[in-house]
Design a protein around this motif. Structure first.
Motif, mmCIF file in Angstrom:
data_model
loop_
_atom_site.group_PDB
_atom_site.id
_atom_site.type_symbol
_atom_site.label_atom_id
_atom_site.label_comp_id
_atom_site.label_asym_id
_atom_site.label_seq_id
_atom_site.Cartn_x
_atom_site.Cartn_y
_atom_site.Cartn_z
ATOM 1 N N SER A 295 0.944 -0.718 -0.413
ATOM 2 C CA SER A 295 0.004 0.285 -0.217
ATOM 3 C C SER A 295 1.033 1.246 0.382
ATOM 4 C CB SER A 295 0.022 0.001 1.326
ATOM 5 O OG SER A 295 -1.447 1.586 1.339
ATOM 6 N N ILE A 296 0.848 2.477 -0.707
ATOM 7 C CA ILE A 296 1.700 3.196 -1.594
ATOM 8 C C ILE A 296 0.846 4.246 -1.335
ATOM 9 C CG2 ILE A 296 3.370 3.605 -2.656
ATOM 10 C CD1 ILE A 296 3.817 0.871 -1.377
ATOM 11 N N GLY A 297 1.321 5.515 -0.550
ATOM 12 C CA GLY A 297 0.596 7.097 -0.071
ATOM 13 C C GLY A 297 -0.656 6.553 1.145
ATOM 14 N N PRO A 298 -1.003 7.909 0.428
ATOM 15 C CA PRO A 298 -1.572 8.856 0.308
ATOM 16 C C PRO A 298 0.153 9.857 0.376
ATOM 17 C CG PRO A 298 -2.557 9.117 2.039
ATOM 18 C CD PRO A 298 -2.217 7.714 1.935
ATOM 19 N N CYS A 299 0.088 10.622 -0.583
ATOM 20 C CA CYS A 299 0.889 11.589 -1.378
ATOM 21 C C CYS A 299 2.027 11.004 -0.148
ATOM 22 C CB CYS A 299 0.774 12.600 0.370
ATOM 23 S SG CYS A 299 -0.516 13.110 -0.111
ATOM 24 N N THR A 300 2.702 10.273 -1.622
ATOM 25 C CA THR A 300 4.487 9.180 -1.375
ATOM 26 C C THR A 300 4.876 9.807 -2.384
ATOM 27 O OG1 THR A 300 3.822 8.148 0.300
ATOM 28 C CG2 THR A 300 5.557 7.481 -1.501
ATOM 29 N N GLU A 301 6.362 9.766 -2.639
ATOM 30 C CA GLU A 301 6.697 9.051 -3.679
ATOM 31 C C GLU A 301 8.224 8.462 -4.046
ATOM 32 O OE1 GLU A 301 8.556 13.229 -5.455
ATOM 33 O OE2 GLU A 301 9.955 12.558 -6.686
ATOM 34 N N VAL A 302 8.216 7.641 -4.791
ATOM 35 C CA VAL A 302 8.945 6.834 -4.782
ATOM 36 C C VAL A 302 9.922 6.861 -6.077
ATOM 37 C CG1 VAL A 302 9.869 4.277 -4.609
ATOM 38 C CG2 VAL A 302 7.872 5.605 -3.289
ATOM 39 N N ASN A 303 11.299 6.702 -5.693
ATOM 40 C CA ASN A 303 12.168 7.685 -7.483
ATOM 41 C C ASN A 303 13.589 6.169 -7.259
ATOM 42 O OD1 ASN A 303 13.552 8.987 -8.908
ATOM 43 N ND2 ASN A 303 14.632 10.362 -8.059
ATOM 44 N N ASP A 304 13.736 5.937 -8.211
ATOM 45 C CA ASP A 304 14.303 4.594 -8.742
ATOM 46 C C ASP A 304 14.405 4.196 -7.392
ATOM 47 O OD1 ASP A 304 14.870 5.978 -10.661
ATOM 48 O OD2 ASP A 304 16.610 7.178 -10.067
ATOM 49 N N SER A 305 13.575 3.294 -6.780
ATOM 50 C CA SER A 305 13.949 2.413 -5.238
ATOM 51 C C SER A 305 13.411 1.320 -5.295
ATOM 52 C CB SER A 305 12.975 3.637 -4.218
ATOM 53 O OG SER A 305 14.015 4.402 -4.297
ATOM 54 N N VAL A 306 13.537 0.376 -4.695
ATOM 55 C CA VAL A 306 12.452 -1.585 -5.385
ATOM 56 C C VAL A 306 11.874 -1.513 -3.466
ATOM 57 C CG1 VAL A 306 13.774 -3.844 -5.921
ATOM 58 C CG2 VAL A 306 14.732 -2.004 -7.218
ATOM 59 N N LEU A 307 11.184 -2.281 -3.778
ATOM 60 C CA LEU A 307 10.045 -2.483 -2.533
ATOM 61 C C LEU A 307 9.967 -3.695 -2.855
ATOM 62 C CD1 LEU A 307 10.243 0.316 -2.753
ATOM 63 C CD2 LEU A 307 8.034 0.295 -1.240
ATOM 64 N N GLY A 308 9.937 -4.736 -2.156
ATOM 65 C CA GLY A 308 9.257 -6.168 -1.933
ATOM 66 C C GLY A 308 7.727 -6.092 -1.152
ATOM 67 N N ASP A 309 7.470 -7.182 -1.206
ATOM 68 C CA ASP A 309 5.999 -7.455 -1.089
ATOM 69 C C ASP A 309 4.934 -6.645 0.315
ATOM 70 O OD1 ASP A 309 6.670 -8.736 -3.453
ATOM 71 O OD2 ASP A 309 6.081 -10.433 -2.544
ATOM 72 N N GLY A 310 4.200 -7.082 0.034
ATOM 73 C CA GLY A 310 4.024 -6.397 1.149
ATOM 74 C C GLY A 310 4.517 -5.277 2.156
ATOM 75 N N CYS A 311 4.753 -4.326 1.656
ATOM 76 C CA CYS A 311 5.382 -2.578 1.799
ATOM 77 C C CYS A 311 3.703 -2.085 2.799
ATOM 78 C CB CYS A 311 6.302 -2.062 1.395
ATOM 79 S SG CYS A 311 8.154 -3.210 1.336
ATOM 80 N N ILE A 312 4.152 -0.682 3.296
ATOM 81 C CA ILE A 312 3.448 0.298 3.595
ATOM 82 C C ILE A 312 3.889 1.456 3.404
ATOM 83 C CG2 ILE A 312 1.128 0.702 5.228
ATOM 84 C CD1 ILE A 312 0.750 -1.970 6.171
ATOM 85 N N VAL A 313 3.460 2.085 2.745
ATOM 86 C CA VAL A 313 4.417 3.247 2.661
ATOM 87 C C VAL A 313 3.401 4.322 2.871
ATOM 88 C CG1 VAL A 313 5.817 4.576 1.456
ATOM 89 C CG2 VAL A 313 6.394 2.405 1.277
#
Ligand code: UD1
Ligand code: CA
Length: 464
Positions: A295-313
């Protein structure tokens, strides 16, 4: 891929000055959804199996060529004398084995590989001298209009600047994508003149010459979307929006939930796994890859990054990071380049990390700065703790062993090492290594003054 494709060359026109952009940056290098217009076109062209890809560069040639890099051969059109002249410059450098040219414009990033393929196929199927892509637009302003004869066949293309009133009402436009048989094209290019409103050698005049000379020209009517070109910044925004819709639609069809696609911004080469939810005002940029079920956001920026499964940002900013699975980030955190966060970690609210490894299961839940640090597994970093990595001249490392417990508001003055299973006392400035299993505490002893509140109150009353 058809057997013909081996003798195919693609020519991308990108030498123009892009005057209407009013920019220091060459038009081909303006971006939509993270990619330059030219890269968008190259992405589509690369699937065609062409033997050669030539990009015609001119305005800002060095800069444009460096973006092209190894992806294609660049040829310089020193003076931008028009699209016909540009193709002539490219044709000169093509190998003798090339007998078919696909010409596309570097400012039309929405044209699809499959459309270009069918354009080339259509020409071959009918052994025509040329096939060209057209589209019927609601508002054709600015485009070359396609004029058809009584039988419905193409007669010629008239540029807006050269068109008379009746011609301007025509809504079928030239998308500036063509397939050509090479030999007649080279002959026709030599015969072009620049007697028109812009004083340029128009590629479009080749079509008129063919029709007049009895050569066959086929029009392939494509979608309005794919024909959209970028000449000014308003069109740049419009095309960007169409590209974004396209990206978002594809992601949603592949199993990504977007609560509000209109406020979700995903760059062209980003990957997002199934069952991930993107919340409003989320920006996924560059080479970012997001796993499944995040689950990514709200109001989130992810630049040139790698995220695995099940992350909450949530409400956070990540740049150049590697984040494992089941990691929670935010709200309000900033993960800077070189942050590597292990699975099951929590990087909580108001935390900044940089060039640091945070081992599996460790937690940095509140108000911390972690820079140039190596944190082991299952470490707890108490609220407000900071790695003091900079001595005013150099950066130094902090190393924290597995299962260490960092008391709240610990200042770790680097270089410093806190051992495995060690602890630090809250409020300590730790500037010497703490051995494994030990407590490092650095603070003066507390003094309690009995009755202090009452004494102070009475003293004030007397002074009044
Ligand atoms: C061109 C077409 C027009 C079409 C439109 C579609 C001509 C004469 N007109 O017009 O019919 O409807 O595209 O978007 O072809 N370029 C060069 N060298 C030059 C001139 C241009 O490489 O000397 C490149 C530009 O960088 C650009 C492309 O060719 O990528 C098209 O040129 P542009 O000036 O944008 O043509 P339009 O006026 O849009
Ligand atoms: Ca254009």
């Amino acid at each position: 891929m058809s057997e013909h494709s081996t003798s195919l060359a693609v020519v991308v026109l990108a030498a123009g000055i892009g005057k209407r952009m009013r920019s220091e940056t060459p038009k081909a290098l303006h971006r939509v959804c993270g990619s330059t217009l030219l890269e968008c076109v190259l992405d589509q062209v690369e699937g065609l199996g062409a033997r050669e890809v030539v990009v015609v560069v001119g305005h800002g040639a060095a800069e444009v060529s460096s973006v092209v890099g190894e992806r294609a051969r660049c040829v310089v059109q020193a003076e931008q004398n028009g699209t016909g002249h540009a193709v002539a410059v490219a044709a000169e450098v093509l190998g003798p084995d090339i007998d078919e040219l696909l010409v596309v414009s570097g400012d039309s990033p929405l044209v699809r590989s499959s459309t270009l393929e069918s354009l080339a196929e259509a020409r071959r199927a009918e052994s025509a001298a040329a096939s060209m892509l057209t589209a019927v637009l609601e508002d054709p302003t600015g485009y070359g209009r396609v004029l058809r004869g009584e039988g419905g066949g193409i007669e010629r293309i008239v540029e807006e600047a050269d068109a008379v009133a009746g011609e301007r009402d025509v809504r079928e436009v030239n998308a500036c994508a063509y397939a050509f048989d090479r030999a007649p094209l080279e002959t026709a290019l030599k015969g072009l003149t620049n007697e028109n409103a812009q004083g340029e050698y128009y590629l479009t005049d080749v079509i008129e010459g063919y029709v007049d000379g009895g050569l066959r020209v086929i029009a392939v009517v494509g979608s309005a979307e794919e024909a959209m070109g970028v000449n000014d910044r308003s069109q740049l925004a419009f095309v960007g929006e169409l590209m974004r819709d396209r990206i978002n639609r594809e992601l949603m069809l592949s199993g990504v939930t977007m609560v509000d696609p209109r406020s979700t911004y995903v760059d062209l080469h980003v990957a997002v796994g199934r069952d991930t939810v993107l919340l409003p005002m989320t920006f996924l940029r560059g080479s970012t890859r997001i796993g499944e079920g995040c689950s990514i956001g709200p109001c989130t920026e992810v630049n040139d990054s790698v995220l695995g499964d099940g992350c909450i940002v949530t409400f956070s900013w990540l740049d150049g990071c590697e984040v494992s699975s089941d990691v929670e980030v935010g709200p309000y955190s900033r993960l800077r380049p070189g942050s590597r966060v292990g699975s099951g970690c929590r990087v909580g609210s108001y935390v900044e990390t940089k060039n640091s490894v945070i081992g599996r299961g460790s937690k940095v839940p509140h108000l911390s700065y972690i820079g140039d640090a190596e944190i082991g597994e299952d470490v707890n970093v108490g609220a407000g703790s900071i790695t003091c990595n900079y001595d005013g001249e150099k950066k130094h490392r902090t190393v924290i062993g597995d299962r260490a417990f960092i008391g709240s508001d610990t200042m770790m003055v680097a270089p410093v090492k806190i051992g495995a299973d060690a602890a630090t006392g809250a409020g300590s400035a730790i500037y010497e290594d703490v051995p494994d299993g030990s407590l490092g505490v650095e603070r003066s002893e507390q003094k309690n003054i009995p009755g202090w509140r009452k004494k102070r109150k009475d003293g004030r009353a007397r002074r009044r």
